[in-house]
Design a protein around this motif. Structure first.
Motif, PDB file in Angstrom:
ATOM      1  N   LEU A  94       0.821  -1.211   0.000  1.00 19.95           N
ATOM      2  CA  LEU A  94       0.000   0.000   0.000  1.00 19.95           C
ATOM      3  C   LEU A  94       0.857   1.264   0.000  1.00 19.95           C
ATOM      4  O   LEU A  94       0.573   2.217  -0.718  1.00 19.95           O
ATOM      5  CB  LEU A  94      -0.937  -0.006   1.203  1.00 19.95           C
ATOM      6  N   LEU A  95       1.925   1.244   0.799  1.00 22.96           N
ATOM      7  CA  LEU A  95       2.788   2.425   0.879  1.00 22.96           C
ATOM      8  C   LEU A  95       3.483   2.673  -0.460  1.00 22.96           C
ATOM      9  O   LEU A  95       3.556   3.812  -0.932  1.00 22.96           O
ATOM     10  CB  LEU A  95       3.815   2.230   1.993  1.00 22.96           C
ATOM     11  N   LEU A  96       3.978   1.602  -1.083  1.00 23.50           N
ATOM     12  CA  LEU A  96       4.632   1.726  -2.387  1.00 23.50           C
ATOM     13  C   LEU A  96       3.652   2.238  -3.433  1.00 23.50           C
ATOM     14  O   LEU A  96       3.962   3.142  -4.213  1.00 23.50           O
ATOM     15  CB  LEU A  96       5.196   0.367  -2.817  1.00 23.50           C
ATOM     16  N   SER A  97       2.457   1.665  -3.452  1.00 22.17           N
ATOM     17  CA  SER A  97       1.434   2.078  -4.414  1.00 22.17           C
ATOM     18  C   SER A  97       1.052   3.534  -4.224  1.00 22.17           C
ATOM     19  O   SER A  97       0.900   4.284  -5.196  1.00 22.17           O
ATOM     20  CB  SER A  97       0.192   1.190  -4.260  1.00 22.17           C
ATOM     21  N   SER A  98       0.921   3.952  -2.977  1.00 20.98           N
ATOM     22  CA  SER A  98       0.560   5.336  -2.677  1.00 20.98           C
ATOM     23  C   SER A  98       1.624   6.306  -3.184  1.00 20.98           C
ATOM     24  O   SER A  98       1.309   7.306  -3.833  1.00 20.98           O
ATOM     25  CB  SER A  98       0.371   5.495  -1.166  1.00 20.98           C
ATOM     26  N   ASN A  99       2.889   5.998  -2.914  1.00 21.26           N
ATOM     27  CA  ASN A  99       3.980   6.871  -3.361  1.00 21.26           C
ATOM     28  C   ASN A  99       4.084   6.918  -4.881  1.00 21.26           C
ATOM     29  O   ASN A  99       4.362   7.972  -5.461  1.00 21.26           O
ATOM     30  CB  ASN A  99       5.304   6.403  -2.754  1.00 21.26           C
ATOM     31  N   CYS A 100       3.884   5.767  -5.533  1.00 21.69           N
ATOM     32  CA  CYS A 100       3.956   5.713  -7.000  1.00 21.69           C
ATOM     33  C   CYS A 100       2.812   6.505  -7.630  1.00 21.69           C
ATOM     34  O   CYS A 100       3.002   7.181  -8.648  1.00 21.69           O
ATOM     35  CB  CYS A 100       3.920   4.264  -7.476  1.00 21.69           C
ATOM     36  N   LEU A 101       1.626   6.421  -7.046  1.00 23.90           N
ATOM     37  CA  LEU A 101       0.487   7.186  -7.563  1.00 23.90           C
ATOM     38  C   LEU A 101       0.732   8.683  -7.438  1.00 23.90           C
ATOM     39  O   LEU A 101       0.415   9.450  -8.349  1.00 23.90           O
ATOM     40  CB  LEU A 101      -0.792   6.792  -6.822  1.00 23.90           C
ATOM     41  N   LYS A 102       1.297   9.095  -6.315  1.00 20.73           N
ATOM     42  CA  LYS A 102       1.592  10.514  -6.131  1.00 20.73           C
ATOM     43  C   LYS A 102       2.655  10.983  -7.119  1.00 20.73           C
ATOM     44  O   LYS A 102       2.566  12.088  -7.653  1.00 20.73           O
ATOM     45  CB  LYS A 102       2.039  10.781  -4.679  1.00 20.73           C
ATOM     46  N   PHE A 103       3.652  10.129  -7.362  1.00 21.51           N
ATOM     47  CA  PHE A 103       4.692  10.482  -8.327  1.00 21.51           C
ATOM     48  C   PHE A 103       4.107  10.580  -9.741  1.00 21.51           C
ATOM     49  O   PHE A 103       4.408  11.519 -10.482  1.00 21.51           O
ATOM     50  CB  PHE A 103       5.803   9.428  -8.297  1.00 21.51           C
ATOM     51  N   LEU A 104       3.241   9.633 -10.086  1.00 20.02           N
ATOM     52  CA  LEU A 104       2.602   9.649 -11.405  1.00 20.02           C
ATOM     53  C   LEU A 104       1.735  10.898 -11.571  1.00 20.02           C
ATOM     54  O   LEU A 104       1.742  11.545 -12.621  1.00 20.02           O
ATOM     55  CB  LEU A 104       1.754   8.385 -11.563  1.00 20.02           C
ATOM     56  N   GLY A 105       0.997  11.237 -10.524  1.00 15.95           N
ATOM     57  CA  GLY A 105       0.172  12.444 -10.560  1.00 15.95           C
ATOM     58  C   GLY A 105       0.983  13.712 -10.660  1.00 15.95           C
ATOM     59  O   GLY A 105       0.626  14.649 -11.369  1.00 15.95           O
ATOM     60  N   LYS A 106       2.119  13.738  -9.964  1.00 12.92           N
ATOM     61  CA  LYS A 106       3.001  14.909 -10.010  1.00 12.92           C
ATOM     62  C   LYS A 106       3.554  15.118 -11.410  1.00 12.92           C
ATOM     63  O   LYS A 106       3.615  16.250 -11.914  1.00 12.92           O
ATOM     64  CB  LYS A 106       4.142  14.713  -9.008  1.00 12.92           C
ATOM     65  N   MET A 107       3.962  14.017 -12.065  1.00 11.70           N
ATOM     66  CA  MET A 107       4.501  14.116 -13.424  1.00 11.70           C
ATOM     67  C   MET A 107       3.426  14.586 -14.415  1.00 11.70           C
ATOM     68  O   MET A 107       3.687  15.405 -15.287  1.00 11.70           O
ATOM     69  CB  MET A 107       5.056  12.759 -13.873  1.00 11.70           C
ATOM     70  N   GLN A 108       2.197  14.063 -14.257  1.00 14.00           N
ATOM     71  CA  GLN A 108       1.101  14.475 -15.135  1.00 14.00           C
ATOM     72  C   GLN A 108       0.770  15.945 -14.931  1.00 14.00           C
ATOM     73  O   GLN A 108       0.541  16.686 -15.899  1.00 14.00           O
ATOM     74  CB  GLN A 108      -0.136  13.626 -14.855  1.00 14.00           C
ATOM     75  N   TYR A 109       0.769  16.390 -13.683  1.00 20.14           N
ATOM     76  CA  TYR A 109       0.475  17.785 -13.381  1.00 20.14           C
ATOM     77  C   TYR A 109       1.528  18.710 -13.970  1.00 20.14           C
ATOM     78  O   TYR A 109       1.212  19.745 -14.559  1.00 20.14           O
ATOM     79  CB  TYR A 109       0.391  17.967 -11.862  1.00 20.14           C
ATOM     80  N   LYS A 110       2.800  18.324 -13.824  1.00 22.88           N
ATOM     81  CA  LYS A 110       3.888  19.150 -14.370  1.00 22.88           C
ATOM     82  C   LYS A 110       3.794  19.231 -15.890  1.00 22.88           C
ATOM     83  O   LYS A 110       3.988  20.301 -16.479  1.00 22.88           O
ATOM     84  CB  LYS A 110       5.237  18.567 -13.955  1.00 22.88           C
ATOM     85  N   LEU A 111       3.509  18.095 -16.527  1.00 21.99           N
ATOM     86  CA  LEU A 111       3.417  18.074 -17.984  1.00 21.99           C
ATOM     87  C   LEU A 111       2.295  18.983 -18.471  1.00 21.99           C
ATOM     88  O   LEU A 111       2.487  19.798 -19.377  1.00 21.99           O
ATOM     89  CB  LEU A 111       3.169  16.639 -18.474  1.00 21.99           C
ATOM     90  N   THR A 112       1.125  18.866 -17.858  1.00 17.48           N
ATOM     91  CA  THR A 112      -0.035  19.636 -18.303  1.00 17.48           C
ATOM     92  C   THR A 112       0.156  21.124 -18.064  1.00 17.48           C
ATOM     93  O   THR A 112      -0.107  21.943 -18.952  1.00 17.48           O
ATOM     94  CB  THR A 112      -1.310  19.149 -17.586  1.00 17.48           C
ATOM     95  N   THR A 113       0.615  21.485 -16.881  1.00 20.03           N
ATOM     96  CA  THR A 113       0.746  22.910 -16.557  1.00 20.03           C
ATOM     97  C   THR A 113       1.910  23.575 -17.287  1.00 20.03           C
ATOM     98  O   THR A 113       1.896  24.778 -17.502  1.00 20.03           O
ATOM     99  CB  THR A 113       0.910  23.119 -15.043  1.00 20.03           C
ATOM    100  N   LYS A 114       2.911  22.793 -17.685  1.00 19.97           N
ATOM    101  CA  LYS A 114       4.002  23.373 -18.465  1.00 19.97           C
ATOM    102  C   LYS A 114       3.622  23.486 -19.935  1.00 19.97           C
ATOM    103  O   LYS A 114       4.106  24.380 -20.626  1.00 19.97           O
ATOM    104  CB  LYS A 114       5.266  22.515 -18.305  1.00 19.97           C
ATOM    105  N   PHE A 115       2.790  22.577 -20.384  1.00 22.37           N
ATOM    106  CA  PHE A 115       2.406  22.610 -21.794  1.00 22.37           C
ATOM    107  C   PHE A 115       1.430  23.752 -22.065  1.00 22.37           C
ATOM    108  O   PHE A 115       1.539  24.447 -23.060  1.00 22.37           O
ATOM    109  CB  PHE A 115       1.774  21.280 -22.199  1.00 22.37           C
ATOM    110  N   PHE A 116       0.453  23.904 -21.180  1.00 23.18           N
ATOM    111  CA  PHE A 116      -0.527  24.978 -21.346  1.00 23.18           C
ATOM    112  C   PHE A 116      -0.046  26.233 -20.616  1.00 23.18           C
ATOM    113  O   PHE A 116       0.417  26.124 -19.473  1.00 23.18           O
ATOM    114  CB  PHE A 116      -1.883  24.572 -20.775  1.00 23.18           C
ATOM    115  N   PRO A 117      -0.202  27.398 -21.209  1.00 23.50           N
ATOM    116  CA  PRO A 117       0.112  28.636 -20.477  1.00 23.50           C
ATOM    117  C   PRO A 117      -0.957  28.870 -19.421  1.00 23.50           C
ATOM    118  O   PRO A 117      -2.117  28.555 -19.615  1.00 23.50           O
ATOM    119  CB  PRO A 117       0.064  29.713 -21.552  1.00 23.50           C
ATOM    120  N   ASN A 118      -0.537  29.415 -18.276  1.00 21.22           N
ATOM    121  CA  ASN A 118      -1.497  29.657 -17.193  1.00 21.22           C
ATOM    122  C   ASN A 118      -1.563  31.136 -16.869  1.00 21.22           C
ATOM    123  O   ASN A 118      -0.600  31.836 -17.024  1.00 21.22           O
ATOM    124  CB  ASN A 118      -1.062  28.883 -15.953  1.00 21.22           C
TER     125      ASN A 118
END
Length: 198
Positions: free
Chosen positions: A174-198
């Protein structure tokens, strides 16, 4: 009065007690971290985004943008009507970009003094008619994001989220899965917010 030498037997007993307490300490810490991970809302929100929002929305956006693009090209030969359709379809692409920016906020962990970026909205551009909206960079960023980027990464993020979702129910993972999900979400957030101007 001189103090006698330490009893070697007592030292061995103390070392053995300390060694026995170490695994217990690590087990207690691991249990505490696992419990905190289960209570943390961020991995749950990341899982919700990747499984129920990201993939269905990516499929819809890909199909919508591609079909409206060809429809707009087809109507370009009709005066005035073609211009109206180009403006309408471009406006819808920009709206899809804003929805994605709002949805990906689920994957962002905000601190008390930090706010997620505002959703980009240029009313001066959208109130103008063709061809201003087509000359705007944001319009074509939305087109490129959903056709070339999101469409290709969505299957990988979905597969990763599903695997992490399955192992989520095994307490040691559970701990590994939780950390991996947060890392995956962080990467997706960075990609989206860097691609689109805010």
């Amino acid at each position: 009065m001189n103090q006698g030498p330490e009893n070697p037997t007592m030292s061995k007993i103390e070392d053995q007690t300390h060694a026995n307490n170490k695994p217990r300490h690590y087990c207690a810490q691991f249990f505490s971290d696992t419990l905190d991970a289960a209570k943390d809302p961020l991995p749950w929100k990341c899982m919700l985004y990747f499984i129920f929002i990201s993939t269905p929305f990516s499929i819809f956006a890909y199909a919508w943008i591609l079909s409206t693009f060809f429809a707009a090209v087809g109507t370009s030969f009709i005066p005035f009507i073609g211009y109206f359709f180009w403006w309408l379809w471009a406006l819808s692409w920009r709206s899809l970009g804003r929805i994605e920016l709002l949805a990906v906020r689920l994957c962002h962990e905000t601190s008390s003094d930090e706010k997620p970026p505002e959703v980009y909205m240029d009313l001066s551009c959208e109130c103008k008619f063709f061809p201003s909206i087509l000359k705007d960079k944001y319009t074509w960023e939305c087109f490129a994001y959903f056709i070339f980027i999101k469409w290709f990464i969505a299957p990988f993020t979905l597969a990763s989220a599903l695997i992490l979702f399955v192992i989520w129910f095994f307490p040691p993972c559970l701990l590994l899965s939780s950390n991996c999900l947060k890392f995956l979400g962080k990467m997706q957030y960075k990609l989206t917010t860097k691609f689109f101007p805010n």
